[in-house]
Design a protein around this motif. Structure first.
Motif, mmCIF file in Angstrom:
data_model
loop_
_atom_site.group_PDB
_atom_site.id
_atom_site.type_symbol
_atom_site.label_atom_id
_atom_site.label_comp_id
_atom_site.label_asym_id
_atom_site.label_seq_id
_atom_site.Cartn_x
_atom_site.Cartn_y
_atom_site.Cartn_z
ATOM 1 N N SER A 26 -6.214 -10.745 7.293
ATOM 2 C CA SER A 26 -5.959 -9.408 6.773
ATOM 3 C C SER A 26 -4.489 -9.052 6.928
ATOM 4 O O SER A 26 -3.852 -9.370 7.914
ATOM 5 N N THR A 27 -4.014 -8.361 5.950
ATOM 6 C CA THR A 27 -2.626 -7.869 5.989
ATOM 7 C C THR A 27 -2.657 -6.351 5.879
ATOM 8 O O THR A 27 -2.032 -5.761 5.005
ATOM 9 N N ASN A 32 -2.511 1.772 4.825
ATOM 10 C CA ASN A 32 -3.916 1.552 4.497
ATOM 11 C C ASN A 32 -4.858 2.386 5.394
ATOM 12 O O ASN A 32 -6.050 2.444 5.153
ATOM 13 N N ASP A 50 -8.567 -1.506 1.766
ATOM 14 C CA ASP A 50 -8.245 -2.927 1.623
ATOM 15 C C ASP A 50 -6.843 -3.040 1.042
ATOM 16 O O ASP A 50 -6.499 -2.363 0.069
ATOM 17 N N SER A 51 -6.027 -3.889 1.609
ATOM 18 C CA SER A 51 -4.626 -3.984 1.175
ATOM 19 C C SER A 51 -4.490 -4.634 -0.193
ATOM 20 O O SER A 51 -3.570 -4.325 -0.937
ATOM 21 N N SER A 52 -5.421 -5.522 -0.555
ATOM 22 C CA SER A 52 -5.303 -6.173 -1.862
ATOM 23 C C SER A 52 -5.726 -5.225 -2.975
ATOM 24 O O SER A 52 -5.123 -5.196 -4.040
ATOM 25 N N LYS A 53 -6.746 -4.442 -2.739
ATOM 26 C CA LYS A 53 -7.204 -3.443 -3.715
ATOM 27 C C LYS A 53 -7.067 -2.096 -3.037
ATOM 28 O O LYS A 53 -7.914 -1.705 -2.266
ATOM 29 N N ASN A 54 -6.062 -1.381 -3.320
ATOM 30 C CA ASN A 54 -5.731 -0.164 -2.596
ATOM 31 C C ASN A 54 -6.792 0.921 -2.705
ATOM 32 O O ASN A 54 -6.688 1.936 -2.075
#
Length: 182
Positions: A26-27, A32, A50-54
Motif C-alpha cells: 500500500s502507498t 487518503n 484507496d490511493s490508486s482509486k481516490n
C-alpha cells in the motif's frame, strides 16, 4: 489538550503510517485519510481511501487490523494510553489480566492440607513424647518403690532383705550348723 490542525495532521500521518506498515504494497498518503464530524471534545470518525482509486474506501477490517497492529505507536505519538484514546469498534490492546499459573483454589487447598498434615504430625510426636515420659516416670517410680519398699510383719515395719547385695543375718549364722537342713 487543544486539538488543532497540527494534531489532525499528526493523526492522519499516524493512520497513513499504520496502513503502510500493515500492507507493505500500500502507498497510503496523508491525503487518503479523511476526518469527518470533528467536535470540540476531539471526537470524530475517519475514512481511509484507496490511493490508486481516490474514490473507493479501504475496507474497515483492514483499517481495524492496521490500527490494532500499530496502536501502541499511535498512543505514543499523542502521549495517550488505551484508556484515553479510544477507537470505537476496535478492541483495546490492554494486556489481559494476569492469571497465576496455578489456580487460587489449588493454592488454598495446598495450604490447608499442609496445616492438617502439620497438626497430625504434631499430635503424633507429642503422643510419643508423652508415652515415653510416662514410661520413664513409671520405671523411676518402680525403682523408687523397690528401694523404699517396707514390709510389715505383725504391724511392725521391717526392712526388706537386699537379695542382690547378699545381706545375711548375722544372728543366725553361727546357729546354722547346729540345725539340720531341711
Amino acid at each position: 489538550y487543544a486539538w488543532d490542525a497540527n494534531e489532525e495532521y499528526l493523526f492522519k500521518a499516524m493512520v497513513a503510517f499504520a496502513m503502510r506498515r500493515y500492507s507493505s504494497k500500500s502507498t497510503t498518503q496523508i491525503s487518503n485519510v479523511l476526518l469527518c464530524n470533528v467536535t470540540d471534545r476531539v471526537s470524530f470518525w475517519f475514512v481511509v481511501t484507496d490511493s490508486s482509486k481516490n474514490v473507493t474506501t479501504v475496507p474497515g477490517s483492514e483499517v481495524e487490523a492496521a490500527i490494532r497492529m500499530n496502536r501502541n505507536r499511535i498512543n505514543n505519538a499523542f502521549l495517550l494510553s488505551d484508556k484515553t484514546l479510544q477507537f470505537l469498534k476496535i478492541t483495546s490492546t490492554l494486556s489481559p489480566p494476569v492469571e497465576p499459573s496455578t489456580p487460587v483454589w489449588l493454592i488454598v487447598f495446598g495450604v490447608v492440607l499442609c496445616l492438617i498434615v502439620a497438626g497430625i504430625v504434631f499430635l503424633v510426636i507429642s503422643g510419643i513424647r508423652k508415652h515415653k515420659k510416662k514410661n520413664k516416670e513409671s520405671t523411676e517410680r518402680e525403682n523408687l518403690e523397690e528401694k523404699v519398699e517396707v514390709t510389715l510383719e505383725n504391724g511392725i515395719p521391717c526392712e526388706v532383705l537386699d537379695i542382690k547385695a547378699g545381706h545375711v543375718n548375722g544372728v543366725f549364722a553361727a546357729d546354722d550348723e547346729r540345725f539340720t537342713s531341711l
